[in-house]
Design a protein around this motif. Structure first.
Motif, PDB file in Angstrom:
ATOM      1  N   THR A  11       0.844  -1.192   0.000  1.00 15.20           N
ATOM      2  CA  THR A  11       0.000   0.000   0.000  1.00 15.20           C
ATOM      3  C   THR A  11       0.880   1.243   0.000  1.00 15.20           C
ATOM      4  O   THR A  11       1.818   1.359   0.790  1.00 15.20           O
ATOM      5  CB  THR A  11      -0.913   0.021   1.243  1.00 15.20           C
ATOM      6  N   ASN A  12       0.584   2.157  -0.904  1.00 13.43           N
ATOM      7  CA  ASN A  12       1.375   3.380  -1.010  1.00 13.43           C
ATOM      8  C   ASN A  12       0.944   4.385   0.054  1.00 13.43           C
ATOM      9  O   ASN A  12      -0.198   4.838   0.075  1.00 13.43           O
ATOM     10  CB  ASN A  12       1.213   4.000  -2.399  1.00 13.43           C
ATOM     11  N   ILE A  13       1.865   4.711   0.947  1.00 15.96           N
ATOM     12  CA  ILE A  13       1.594   5.652   2.028  1.00 15.96           C
ATOM     13  C   ILE A  13       2.568   6.812   1.937  1.00 15.96           C
ATOM     14  O   ILE A  13       3.770   6.614   1.786  1.00 15.96           O
ATOM     15  CB  ILE A  13       1.718   4.958   3.402  1.00 15.96           C
ATOM     16  N   GLU A  14       2.016   8.017   2.030  1.00 17.08           N
ATOM     17  CA  GLU A  14       2.840   9.218   2.014  1.00 17.08           C
ATOM     18  C   GLU A  14       2.804   9.883   3.383  1.00 17.08           C
ATOM     19  O   GLU A  14       1.799   9.820   4.091  1.00 17.08           O
ATOM     20  CB  GLU A  14       2.328  10.215   0.963  1.00 17.08           C
TER      21      GLU A  14
ATOM     22  N   SER B  63      -3.325  13.820  10.378  1.00 15.87           N
ATOM     23  CA  SER B  63      -2.543  14.983   9.950  1.00 15.87           C
ATOM     24  C   SER B  63      -1.308  14.631   9.130  1.00 15.87           C
ATOM     25  O   SER B  63      -0.819  15.464   8.362  1.00 15.87           O
ATOM     26  CB  SER B  63      -2.098  15.795  11.181  1.00 15.87           C
ATOM     27  N   PHE B  64      -0.789  13.395   9.264  1.00 17.62           N
ATOM     28  CA  PHE B  64       0.484  13.068   8.634  1.00 17.62           C
ATOM     29  C   PHE B  64       0.432  11.892   7.653  1.00 17.62           C
ATOM     30  O   PHE B  64       1.298  11.782   6.795  1.00 17.62           O
ATOM     31  CB  PHE B  64       1.537  12.748   9.717  1.00 17.62           C
ATOM     32  N   ILE B  65      -0.546  11.007   7.785  1.00 20.04           N
ATOM     33  CA  ILE B  65      -0.579   9.787   6.974  1.00 20.04           C
ATOM     34  C   ILE B  65      -1.578   9.941   5.829  1.00 20.04           C
ATOM     35  O   ILE B  65      -2.737  10.301   6.049  1.00 20.04           O
ATOM     36  CB  ILE B  65      -0.956   8.553   7.825  1.00 20.04           C
ATOM     37  N   LYS B  66      -1.122   9.628   4.616  1.00 23.02           N
ATOM     38  CA  LYS B  66      -1.996   9.701   3.446  1.00 23.02           C
ATOM     39  C   LYS B  66      -1.896   8.393   2.663  1.00 23.02           C
ATOM     40  O   LYS B  66      -0.808   7.929   2.333  1.00 23.02           O
ATOM     41  CB  LYS B  66      -1.596  10.870   2.536  1.00 23.02           C
ATOM     42  N   PHE B  67      -3.066   7.800   2.377  1.00 24.93           N
ATOM     43  CA  PHE B  67      -3.131   6.564   1.595  1.00 24.93           C
ATOM     44  C   PHE B  67      -3.483   6.920   0.156  1.00 24.93           C
ATOM     45  O   PHE B  67      -4.573   7.436  -0.111  1.00 24.93           O
ATOM     46  CB  PHE B  67      -4.181   5.614   2.172  1.00 24.93           C
ATOM     47  N   LYS B  68      -2.582   6.637  -0.756  1.00 19.99           N
ATOM     48  CA  LYS B  68      -2.782   7.051  -2.142  1.00 19.99           C
ATOM     49  C   LYS B  68      -3.984   6.390  -2.796  1.00 19.99           C
ATOM     50  O   LYS B  68      -4.651   6.977  -3.649  1.00 19.99           O
ATOM     51  CB  LYS B  68      -1.526   6.747  -2.968  1.00 19.99           C
ATOM     52  N   GLN B  69      -4.263   5.113  -2.408  1.00 21.97           N
ATOM     53  CA  GLN B  69      -5.326   4.371  -3.078  1.00 21.97           C
ATOM     54  C   GLN B  69      -6.724   4.787  -2.627  1.00 21.97           C
ATOM     55  O   GLN B  69      -7.716   4.421  -3.249  1.00 21.97           O
ATOM     56  CB  GLN B  69      -5.173   2.861  -2.826  1.00 21.97           C
ATOM     57  N   LEU B  70      -6.824   5.543  -1.535  1.00 19.50           N
ATOM     58  CA  LEU B  70      -8.131   5.875  -0.984  1.00 19.50           C
ATOM     59  C   LEU B  70      -8.451   7.343  -1.217  1.00 19.50           C
ATOM     60  O   LEU B  70      -7.573   8.201  -1.190  1.00 19.50           O
ATOM     61  CB  LEU B  70      -8.160   5.591   0.522  1.00 19.50           C
ATOM     62  N   ASN B  71      -9.756   7.609  -1.449  1.00 22.25           N
ATOM     63  CA  ASN B  71     -10.156   9.000  -1.568  1.00 22.25           C
ATOM     64  C   ASN B  71     -10.198   9.637  -0.181  1.00 22.25           C
ATOM     65  O   ASN B  71     -10.083   8.969   0.846  1.00 22.25           O
ATOM     66  CB  ASN B  71     -11.514   9.128  -2.273  1.00 22.25           C
ATOM     67  N   SER B  72     -10.396  10.939  -0.138  1.00 25.12           N
ATOM     68  CA  SER B  72     -10.311  11.673   1.129  1.00 25.12           C
ATOM     69  C   SER B  72     -11.377  11.220   2.125  1.00 25.12           C
ATOM     70  O   SER B  72     -11.147  11.178   3.333  1.00 25.12           O
ATOM     71  CB  SER B  72     -10.453  13.175   0.873  1.00 25.12           C
TER      72      SER B  72
END
Length: 697
Positions: free
Chosen positions: A408-411, A487-496
């Protein structure tokens, strides 16, 4: 008589009865026509084993040991089978092996029985029925009427909220029933009758969706039911993950033992288990952990419903994990007074982790903190501080680890607005004039978290009990995890919208850990007017008003203030997917529809068709929300019903046929339907509720 027979049972007889029970379980598992005998032998085996373990006295209490021993045996059974499933499969053979392992555990304790001075468990079932128990009959009558109303309101049509089909009389009657139950808790009556009445009250409070929506509610439950059906048929759902196992194993064991439909077991699982576990654990934890009186412990089991348990009204792994977590929290109160009372809390915490670690991991952390707080003498503050600091980051760490393992792509980005938005009213709150009662309802919704926190903190103003501060610390730990995650973790595959759901779930569960403190604070406040009898009892009866308000807030609402954007799967959805499947025949096809129609297809046909595309594997219905097909569906809805979008779907999946599905309850459905009629090759209407549009390449 059975228990007396158990007491004098020889070693050979014990082994013989064990073998007979195991043979009966095997017959029930492998032959559908012998399901009831198989279930009977499974229950009998659990009772037999529990009888010989009871005097181990792991709870160090004079009462309830036999009940909790049976409960612990069931939990151990589930945990053992969860382990077997993770490494192999869950099928009749492994279920039998699990019972066999449990039988060996019982055999071990049978050999040790004389070390514990085995005596017959006491149930105190000989309490005389007195005139005050007539209140039980009155409460039971009210509850039967409420259950009848719920069952009579069942619908298979689209209904975004259950409340529009109920009149105000339902809430008045629920409030009246609640007030009588509060009074019944304060009179000297049969404890077991009280437990029955309060459990039924919980079932009514948490089971409205279960009764009103027989086809099911929401989207996630359908996905999990499809996985459960697959496991029932093939033994495992691949790929396996450490998530959801607890629920899948429970449903699979029950399905094989009872031969009941998986859908029935799944729909009723969380409401029924919550109705049994929560009132008993709250009563037990406050009575023997916090040392409240019998009357106040009974009251505690009712007033806990002042907090709207909106995650326990539908069966999903996360909701089931919430039930196990809250049960573990209240049973952990037993450890405050005696560290030897650790087994029940630990087992429920472990099962919560196996069901959904997002919330279950915090039950484990609480257990560790309380245990270390009791057993450590030197360097206690240092150890607890280190564990707490690590716990501040536990959920982000777990997400990052899982992302690395699962691809899973996490930014890592910073967006403080995501955290702030968690405490703002959702977009579906509408600023319109409303009846003053509705204004009060949402005023209660706004203030109840603050009220719970205030009463929880007030406990330390009266008398701080050793270890209770850990419950407040746990809420702080979850809040910090929510801050970092949002605030810091974003999952690229999921919408907001889907990304924020993880944080929203944790925010709701955050207050679970201070509910014991809330109970203490609220009861201490109520007792300030105890000497003024009239005010005291008026205050107690007045609690039925916020309890009824909490019931309303526990479910989706549609009114002038709130228009919750959700519907249920309907009969028309099932008709639509059957029409699509029959129309396509043996040809591959792709469907652009809303998630509820897709949920119906998944439940009926399973995860039957995926396409290998340039953008990865795509399901033949337009889910999940971030997929390319979901984006094309969104364009069909909001950018004109142009044929090019359907052709792109066919090109992407290399198919020659596609379907666009539209429901009548959708916003601007008439315009969308008319637009699709102009571009589709053909279309079909199902009772003017669902429209299916066909496109050919």
């Amino acid at each position: 008589m059975i228990l007396v027979y158990f007491k004098g049972m020889s070693y050979i007889k014990y082994i013989t009865i064990n073998c007979i029970c195991l043979a009966g379980i095997a017959v029930g598992l492998y032959f559908d026509q012998f399901t009831l005998p198989g279930l009977f032998f499974a229950i009998f085996l659990l009772i037999l084993i529990s009888f010989y373990i009871t005097k181990l006295n792991f709870l160090k209490l004079a009462k309830w040991n036999f009940f909790w021993t049976i409960t612990m045996m069931i939990l151990i059974l589930i945990i053992i089978h969860s382990t077997i499933y993770f490494f192999y499969k869950s099928n009749p053979f492994t279920i039998f092996i699990t019972f066999l392992i449990l039988s060996f555990i019982g055999l071990f304790f049978y050999q040790k029985k004389y070390r514990f001075h085995l005596t017959k468990p006491k149930f105190n079932l000989k309490n005389k029925f007195n005139r005050l128990d007539l209140l039980f009959l009155l409460i039971l009558l009210c509850q039967i009427i409420l259950l009848y109303v719920l069952q009579n309101k069942a619908t298979t049509d689209a209904l975004g909220s259950p409340w529009p089909i109920f009149g105000s009389r339902f809430f008045w009657f629920y409030g009246f029933s609640t007030a009588i139950l509060i009074f019944y808790s304060f009179v000297k009556t049969n404890k077991y009758l009280w437990l029955v009445s309060v459990s039924i009250h919980y079932l009514i409070s948490l089971g409205i969706i279960t009764f009103v929506y027989p086809l099911g509610w929401g989207y996630d439950p359908f996905l999990h039911r499809a996985a459960e059906k697959y496991i029932f048929e093939f033994g495992a759902a691949i790929p396996k993950t450490p998530f959801y196992i607890g629920q899948y194993v429970i449903v699979n064991i029950l399905a094989h033992l009872t031969n009941l439909p998986i859908k029935i077991i799944d729909i009723y699982l969380v409401p029924v288990l919550s109705s049994i576990l929560l009132p008993i654990s709250v009563y037990f934890g406050t009575r023997y952990g916090l040392k409240l009186s019998e009357k106040l412990s009974r009251l505690s089991a009712i007033i806990i419903l002042l907090y709207p348990f909106k995650t326990m009204v539908v069966t999903t792994p996360y909701n089931l994990a919430n039930t196990f977590t809250l049960t573990s929290i209240f049973l952990s109160l037993l450890m405050i007074n005696n560290k030897k009372n650790w087994i029940p809390s630990l087992l429920f915490a472990v099962l919560a982790v196996l069901t959904h670690p997002l919330v279950g991991i915090f039950a484990i952390i609480l257990f560790i903190l309380i245990l270390l707080n009791k057993i450590l003498i030197n360097k206690k503050r240092i150890v607890l501080s280190v564990i707490s600091v690590v716990s501040f980051f536990i959920i982000p760490i777990l997400f990052i680890i899982y992302g690395q393992i699962g691809g899973t792509n996490i930014e890592i980005v910073f967006n403080l607005d995501n955290f702030i938005n968690l405490f703002r009213e959702p977009y579906y709150f509408i600023n319109r004039p409303a009846h003053w009662i509705l204004d009060l309802v949402y005023l209660y919704r706004f203030f109840i978290p603050g009220i719970i926190i205030a009463f929880s903190i007030s406990v330390f103003m009266y008398k701080e009990k050793k270890g209770l501060y850990l419950y407040l610390l746990m809420s702080l730990i979850i809040l910090i995890n929510v801050f970092i995650l949002s605030s810091f973790i974003k999952f690229k595959q999921l919408n907001s919208f889907e990304q924020i759901q993880y944080s929203q779930r944790l925010i709701h569960s955050c207050l679970f850990f201070i509910l014991p403190l809330f109970i203490i604070g609220l009861i201490k406040t109520i007792r300030l007017v105890k000497n003024k009898k009239n005010i005291y009892f008026v205050t107690l009866f007045a609690l039925s008003i916020p309890l009824t308000t909490s019931l309303y807030l526990s479910y989706p609402q549609k009114n002038p203030i709130v228009h919750f954007p959700a519907y249920n799967v309907t009969d028309s959805d099932y008709t639509a997917i059957e029409y699509i499947n029959n129309s396509a025949g043996d040809h591959d096809y792709v469907v652009l529809s809303n998630i509820l129609t897709a949920a119906a297809a998944i439940e009926k046909y399973g995860f039957s068709n995926y396409f290998d595309t340039d953008k990865g594997k795509l399901f033949y219905y337009s889910i999940p929300s971030g997929s390319p097909l979901a984006e094309l569906y969104s364009k069909m809805l909001y950018k004109g019903q142009q044929r090019i979008y359907m052709e792109k779907a066919m090109e992407l999946t290399k198919t020659n046929k596609s379907f666009f599905v539209m429901t009548s309850y959708w916003h601007n459905s008439k315009e969308i339907i008319n637009g699709a009629k102009n571009t589709a090759d053909s279309w079909y209407s199902i009772d003017n509720k669902v429209w299916v549009f066909e496109y050919f390449k």
